[in-house]
Scaffold this motif. Structure first.
Motif, mmCIF file in Angstrom:
data_model
loop_
_atom_site.group_PDB
_atom_site.id
_atom_site.type_symbol
_atom_site.label_atom_id
_atom_site.label_comp_id
_atom_site.label_asym_id
_atom_site.label_seq_id
_atom_site.Cartn_x
_atom_site.Cartn_y
_atom_site.Cartn_z
ATOM 1 N N GLY A 1 60.814 57.153 23.318
ATOM 2 C CA GLY A 1 61.887 57.586 24.203
ATOM 3 C C GLY A 1 61.370 58.415 25.366
ATOM 4 N N TRP A 2 60.418 59.294 25.092
ATOM 5 C CA TRP A 2 59.834 60.106 26.175
ATOM 6 C C TRP A 2 59.013 59.240 27.115
ATOM 7 N N TRP A 3 58.277 58.286 26.594
ATOM 8 C CA TRP A 3 57.539 57.353 27.471
ATOM 9 C C TRP A 3 58.526 56.591 28.367
ATOM 10 N N ALA A 4 59.617 56.133 27.756
ATOM 11 C CA ALA A 4 60.605 55.338 28.498
ATOM 12 C C ALA A 4 61.192 56.154 29.637
ATOM 13 N N SER A 5 61.572 57.394 29.344
ATOM 14 C CA SER A 5 62.182 58.234 30.365
ATOM 15 C C SER A 5 61.183 58.539 31.481
ATOM 16 N N ALA A 6 59.945 58.819 31.106
ATOM 17 C CA ALA A 6 58.920 59.097 32.130
ATOM 18 C C ALA A 6 58.675 57.861 32.995
ATOM 19 N N ALA A 7 58.723 56.686 32.394
ATOM 20 C CA ALA A 7 58.511 55.440 33.169
ATOM 21 C C ALA A 7 59.665 55.226 34.146
ATOM 22 N N ALA A 8 60.904 55.445 33.673
ATOM 23 C CA ALA A 8 62.071 55.289 34.558
ATOM 24 C C ALA A 8 61.998 56.294 35.700
ATOM 25 N N ALA A 9 61.643 57.531 35.383
ATOM 26 C CA ALA A 9 61.572 58.586 36.408
ATOM 27 C C ALA A 9 60.547 58.225 37.482
ATOM 28 N N SER A 10 59.427 57.640 37.052
ATOM 29 C CA SER A 10 58.405 57.240 38.021
ATOM 30 C C SER A 10 58.972 56.198 38.985
ATOM 31 N N THR A 11 59.710 55.247 38.455
ATOM 32 C CA THR A 11 60.188 54.135 39.294
ATOM 33 C C THR A 11 61.319 54.567 40.231
ATOM 34 N N VAL A 12 62.203 55.465 39.804
ATOM 35 C CA VAL A 12 63.266 55.908 40.718
ATOM 36 C C VAL A 12 62.722 56.825 41.816
ATOM 37 N N GLY A 13 61.487 57.263 41.681
ATOM 38 C CA GLY A 13 60.852 58.057 42.731
ATOM 39 C C GLY A 13 60.235 57.195 43.821
ATOM 40 N N ARG A 14 60.417 55.868 43.698
ATOM 41 C CA ARG A 14 59.815 54.940 44.655
ATOM 42 C C ARG A 14 60.882 54.021 45.249
ATOM 43 N N LEU A 15 60.568 53.459 46.395
ATOM 44 C CA LEU A 15 61.460 52.493 47.022
ATOM 45 C C LEU A 15 61.321 51.151 46.303
ATOM 46 N N GLY A 16 62.443 50.545 45.913
ATOM 47 C CA GLY A 16 62.406 49.234 45.265
ATOM 48 C C GLY A 16 62.254 49.343 43.759
ATOM 49 N N GLY A 17 62.407 48.214 43.085
ATOM 50 C CA GLY A 17 62.413 48.209 41.623
ATOM 51 C C GLY A 17 61.062 47.988 40.989
ATOM 52 N N ARG A 18 60.048 47.734 41.810
ATOM 53 C CA ARG A 18 58.732 47.465 41.252
ATOM 54 C C ARG A 18 58.109 48.748 40.714
ATOM 55 N N PRO A 19 57.691 48.729 39.444
ATOM 56 C CA PRO A 19 57.082 49.941 38.887
ATOM 57 C C PRO A 19 55.659 50.149 39.395
ATOM 58 N N ASP A 20 55.171 51.371 39.241
ATOM 59 C CA ASP A 20 53.771 51.691 39.526
ATOM 60 C C ASP A 20 53.312 52.604 38.394
ATOM 61 N N LEU A 21 52.997 52.000 37.258
ATOM 62 C CA LEU A 21 52.711 52.758 36.038
ATOM 63 C C LEU A 21 51.241 52.660 35.671
ATOM 64 N N ASP A 22 50.809 53.659 34.937
ATOM 65 C CA ASP A 22 49.442 53.695 34.429
ATOM 66 C C ASP A 22 49.531 54.298 33.023
ATOM 67 N N PRO A 23 48.873 53.688 32.047
ATOM 68 C CA PRO A 23 49.074 54.149 30.668
ATOM 69 C C PRO A 23 48.686 55.615 30.451
ATOM 70 N N GLY A 24 47.564 56.041 31.021
ATOM 71 C CA GLY A 24 47.126 57.427 30.830
ATOM 72 C C GLY A 24 48.095 58.409 31.470
ATOM 73 N N ARG A 25 48.462 58.103 32.727
ATOM 74 C CA ARG A 25 49.391 58.979 33.458
ATOM 75 C C ARG A 25 50.740 59.055 32.752
ATOM 76 N N LEU A 26 51.197 57.890 32.235
ATOM 77 C CA LEU A 26 52.518 57.863 31.594
ATOM 78 C C LEU A 26 52.524 58.695 30.309
ATOM 79 N N ALA A 27 51.495 58.496 29.490
ATOM 80 C CA ALA A 27 51.431 59.250 28.227
ATOM 81 C C ALA A 27 51.386 60.748 28.518
ATOM 82 N N ASP A 28 50.640 61.105 29.556
ATOM 83 C CA ASP A 28 50.498 62.503 29.935
ATOM 84 C C ASP A 28 51.820 63.088 30.439
#
Ligand SMILES: Nc1ncnc2c1ncn2[C@@H]1O[C@H](COP(=O)(O)OP(=O)(O)O)[C@@H](O)[C@H]1O
Ligand SMILES: [Mg+2]
Length: 308
Positions: free
Chosen positions: A270-297
């Motif tokens: 759940g925390w990973w999911a929320s962090a991933a969503a938060a990352s994407t709403v901080g950007r223009l468009g729906g394309r994510p920009d995720l990285d496993p290390g950054r997300l876990a952190d």
């Protein structure tokens, strides 16, 4: 394959404007992004960025836009052998107009012939059967989703995103999917009553868990509830003010799935999911920009910060 995503593939055109003009008006465009998009593709991109081997089952047209989006998906490391190129069809176009302050208008051209048909899914049955996880994006027609469920292997983690209007499919999903994820409106469809605030979300999630799924994640108020047999966690929205809400749900699903496949418990997912969503709403468009290390952190720090 780690994950097969069954869902929409299209072209995303994002325009950023100062303000949206009224009828007869015009406005300069200050920023423009043209990328692979659609909910299924965005979920696939999220999973690929998080280090998973991903295949996509969807439909594009036989136009130049199809060449572009398939090339982008390949460059993202996504297996597109099971994306159908439909003769005579126009690839879906999603136009996202975002004004300063995050107000968004979405115009979607998704013709019927770029929706999945059971035969499209059956021709990908081998890939679906071999996947460790199958993500079902439920804006696709019920017969196609039914065909995907038929194809899932016995040990696959079946993750359903959304809520089908079709009663039979909805019952089948609640009974057989391992992970159910829904936004607030979809959660209401799943339980047959509005899911307003956090308390209602907790109640709805627990009720759904009692009916079968291992993990249920529901948007509830300004938070998401993640429930499992014997417990639940309320995960807040993370990050700063959103730039563009597009794609939040898709990144949420990607983060949730990646965490569960990595063997994490539902609360951590759940925390990973929320962090991933938060990352994407901080950007223009729906394309994510995720990285496993950054997300876990980010998820770990947010959890500590919120005392979760
Ligand atoms: N800043 C944020 N932090 C965490 N989760 C967020 C944030 N903003 C939005 N979300 C979550 O993203 C999800 C959006 O879901 P949905 O409506 O399905 O989006 P989509 O338009 O991608 O289908 C919700 O669960 C919502 O709580
Ligand atoms: Mg959604």
């Amino acid at each position: 394959m780690d994950v097969v995503v069954v869902g929409q593939v299209g072209r995303d055109l994002v325009l950023r404007v100062g303000g949206v003009p009224g009828a007869g008006g015009s406005a300069p465009v200050r920023g423009r992004v043209e990328v692979l998009g659609g909910k299924g593709a965005n979920q696939a991109v999220a999973c690929a960025q998080l280090g998973l081997a991903v295949g996509l089952v969807g439909v594009v047209g036989d136009d130049r836009a199809a060449d572009d989006v398939l090339a982008q998906a390949r460059a993202d490391g996504i297996d597109v052998r099971h994306v159908v190129r439909r003769a005579g069809a126009a690839t879906a176009l999603l136009l996202d107009v975002v004004a300063d302050g995050g107000e968004r208008r979405l115009l979607e051209h998704v013709a019927d012939d770029v929706l999945l048909r059971p035969a499209d899914v059956r021709s990908a049955a081998g890939a679906v059967r071999g996947a460790r996880a199958v993500l079902l994006q439920l804006q696709q027609p019920a017969p196609a989703i039914g065909a995907a469920l038929d194809a899932c292997g016995p040990d696959a983690l079946v993750v359903a995103d959304g809520a089908p209007q079709d009663d039979g499919l909805r019952e089948r999903l609640v009974a057989t999917a391992h992970v159910l994820r829904a936004d607030a409106a979809e959660a209401g469809v799943l339980v047959g009553r509005p899911v307003g605030g956090v308390a209602a979300g907790v109640e709805a999630a627990r009720e759904l868990v009692a009916r079968g799924p291992r993990v249920v994640a529901l948007e509830a108020g300004d938070a998401n509830v993640v429930a499992w047999d014997g417990g639940h966690v309320v995960v807040p929205l993370l990050g700063g003010a959103p730039v563009d809400p597009t794609g939040a749900g898709d990144s949420f699903v990607g983060g949730l799935t990646a965490a569960l496949l990595a063997g994490h418990d539902p609360a951590t997912a759940g925390w990973w999911a929320s962090a991933a969503a938060a990352s994407t709403v901080g950007r223009l468009g729906g394309r994510p920009d995720l990285d496993p290390g950054r997300l876990a952190d980010a998820a770990r720090r947010a959890r500590v910060h919120h005392g979760g």
